[in-house]
Design a protein around this motif. Sequence first.
Motif, PDB file in Angstrom:
ATOM      1  N   PRO A 209       0.999  -1.200   0.095  1.00 59.86           N
ATOM      2  CA  PRO A 209      -0.175  -0.268   0.283  1.00 59.86           C
ATOM      3  C   PRO A 209       0.549   1.212   0.122  1.00 59.86           C
ATOM      4  O   PRO A 209       2.393   1.226   0.789  1.00 59.86           O
ATOM      5  CB  PRO A 209      -0.769   0.246   1.753  1.00 59.86           C
ATOM      6  N   GLY A 210       0.496   2.613  -0.769  1.00 58.59           N
ATOM      7  CA  GLY A 210       1.311   3.683  -1.042  1.00 58.59           C
ATOM      8  C   GLY A 210       1.041   3.863  -2.083  1.00 58.59           C
ATOM      9  O   GLY A 210       0.631   3.334  -2.726  1.00 58.59           O
ATOM     10  N   PRO A 211       1.896   5.070  -1.864  1.00 63.85           N
ATOM     11  CA  PRO A 211       2.388   5.714  -3.793  1.00 63.85           C
ATOM     12  C   PRO A 211       1.887   4.966  -4.604  1.00 63.85           C
ATOM     13  O   PRO A 211       2.354   5.094  -5.384  1.00 63.85           O
ATOM     14  CB  PRO A 211       2.559   7.409  -2.911  1.00 63.85           C
ATOM     15  N   ALA A 212       3.398   3.442  -4.572  1.00 66.58           N
ATOM     16  CA  ALA A 212       3.958   2.518  -5.176  1.00 66.58           C
ATOM     17  C   ALA A 212       2.637   1.936  -5.622  1.00 66.58           C
ATOM     18  O   ALA A 212       1.547   1.353  -5.196  1.00 66.58           O
ATOM     19  CB  ALA A 212       5.462   1.825  -5.077  1.00 66.58           C
ATOM     20  N   TRP A 213       2.595   1.406  -6.895  1.00 66.96           N
ATOM     21  CA  TRP A 213       1.722   0.929  -7.843  1.00 66.96           C
ATOM     22  C   TRP A 213       2.841  -1.404  -7.244  1.00 66.96           C
ATOM     23  O   TRP A 213       3.660  -1.066  -8.573  1.00 66.96           O
ATOM     24  CB  TRP A 213       1.738   0.774  -9.214  1.00 66.96           C
ATOM     25  N   ALA A 214       2.314  -1.334  -6.304  1.00 63.54           N
ATOM     26  CA  ALA A 214       3.455  -2.763  -6.294  1.00 63.54           C
ATOM     27  C   ALA A 214       2.704  -4.227  -5.981  1.00 63.54           C
ATOM     28  O   ALA A 214       2.140  -3.864  -4.878  1.00 63.54           O
ATOM     29  CB  ALA A 214       4.588  -2.823  -5.126  1.00 63.54           C
ATOM     30  N   LEU A 215       1.964  -4.725  -7.269  1.00 63.18           N
ATOM     31  CA  LEU A 215       2.096  -5.806  -6.866  1.00 63.18           C
ATOM     32  C   LEU A 215       2.521  -7.284  -7.155  1.00 63.18           C
ATOM     33  O   LEU A 215       3.444  -7.051  -8.008  1.00 63.18           O
ATOM     34  CB  LEU A 215       0.069  -6.273  -7.609  1.00 63.18           C
ATOM     35  N   GLY A 216       2.500  -8.704  -6.088  1.00 66.17           N
ATOM     36  CA  GLY A 216       2.664  -9.369  -6.608  1.00 66.17           C
ATOM     37  C   GLY A 216       2.198 -10.657  -6.386  1.00 66.17           C
ATOM     38  O   GLY A 216       0.152 -10.635  -5.526  1.00 66.17           O
ATOM     39  N   VAL A 217       1.514 -11.415  -7.862  1.00 70.26           N
ATOM     40  CA  VAL A 217       1.184 -12.218  -7.405  1.00 70.26           C
ATOM     41  C   VAL A 217       1.626 -14.165  -7.773  1.00 70.26           C
ATOM     42  O   VAL A 217       3.043 -14.573  -8.113  1.00 70.26           O
ATOM     43  CB  VAL A 217      -0.103 -12.685  -8.982  1.00 70.26           C
ATOM     44  N   GLN A 218       1.355 -15.553  -6.486  1.00 66.13           N
ATOM     45  CA  GLN A 218       1.787 -16.799  -7.273  1.00 66.13           C
ATOM     46  C   GLN A 218       1.790 -17.476  -8.113  1.00 66.13           C
ATOM     47  O   GLN A 218       2.457 -18.340  -8.662  1.00 66.13           O
ATOM     48  CB  GLN A 218       1.408 -17.703  -5.740  1.00 66.13           C
ATOM     49  N   TRP A 219       1.128 -17.412  -8.816  1.00 66.53           N
ATOM     50  CA  TRP A 219       0.360 -17.451 -10.093  1.00 66.53           C
ATOM     51  C   TRP A 219       1.097 -17.498 -11.512  1.00 66.53           C
ATOM     52  O   TRP A 219       1.934 -16.572 -11.408  1.00 66.53           O
ATOM     53  CB  TRP A 219      -0.714 -17.468 -10.359  1.00 66.53           C
ATOM     54  N   HIS A 220       0.475 -17.814 -12.247  1.00 65.39           N
ATOM     55  CA  HIS A 220       1.527 -17.551 -14.087  1.00 65.39           C
ATOM     56  C   HIS A 220       0.309 -16.669 -14.747  1.00 65.39           C
ATOM     57  O   HIS A 220      -0.123 -17.780 -15.893  1.00 65.39           O
ATOM     58  CB  HIS A 220       1.689 -18.828 -14.656  1.00 65.39           C
TER      59      HIS A 220
END
Length: 238
Positions: A209-220
């Motif tokens: 969360p916060g000003p940066a857009w950062a997401l990780g997903v375990q799948w493909h």
Amino acid sequence: MRENGEKSTVSGGRPLIGVSTYLESRVSWGVWELPAAVLPAGYPRLVRAAGGMTAMLPPDDPAHARSVVARLDGVVVAGGPDVEPARYGAAREERTGPPARERDAWELALIEAALASRTPLLGICRGMQLMNVALGGTLIQHLDGHVERAGTFSTHTVKPVPGTLYESIVPDASTDVPTYHHQAVDRLGKDLVISAYAEDGTVEAVELPGPAWALGVQWHPEAGEDTRVMAALVRAAS
């Protein structure tokens, strides 16, 4: 916007998305058999379908990561080999794969540079795990019952956590996703929040969360037809 105030979007205003690559000691094509930086075609296919253009980012000197990221609109850290356990202070277990130290160092530097510059960042499988490690988290080195057949994707169900970025992108109560992994997030990295789970409780997505857009997903996602996660990255990169 990049550091010089200029957008690095390519022809037609399509955001330029850098995707990290594998580094293989021997790859064959035609009469050639040589070391090569390679990327499964599903990644550029998915970036293109989501409205972006792909720049491949083979392992390089980590000191160059900030200048590379400054030229990009978004960064994807791709799937691949296990993260070296020493990176999160653990001894290597029997079923953990051999280290990919050059790739670990490069991709950790890319993650750090993307977060520092608030460049939109998506981690896929290993990429999500490495995001967790970059922020001080640890990994489960082997999940029993996963990856029974090497190189074969299967599917399983993931459920979003209400109120998260991931849920805003994929609001379905549950989604079947293409998967191939045997490791997972254990202790969560600093400031990360969990944004999706598998039915067995495995962490399936994390975000910052916060000003940066950062997401990780375990799948493909690059192995399926659902473009929503990548399209969200491309929108953020625009």
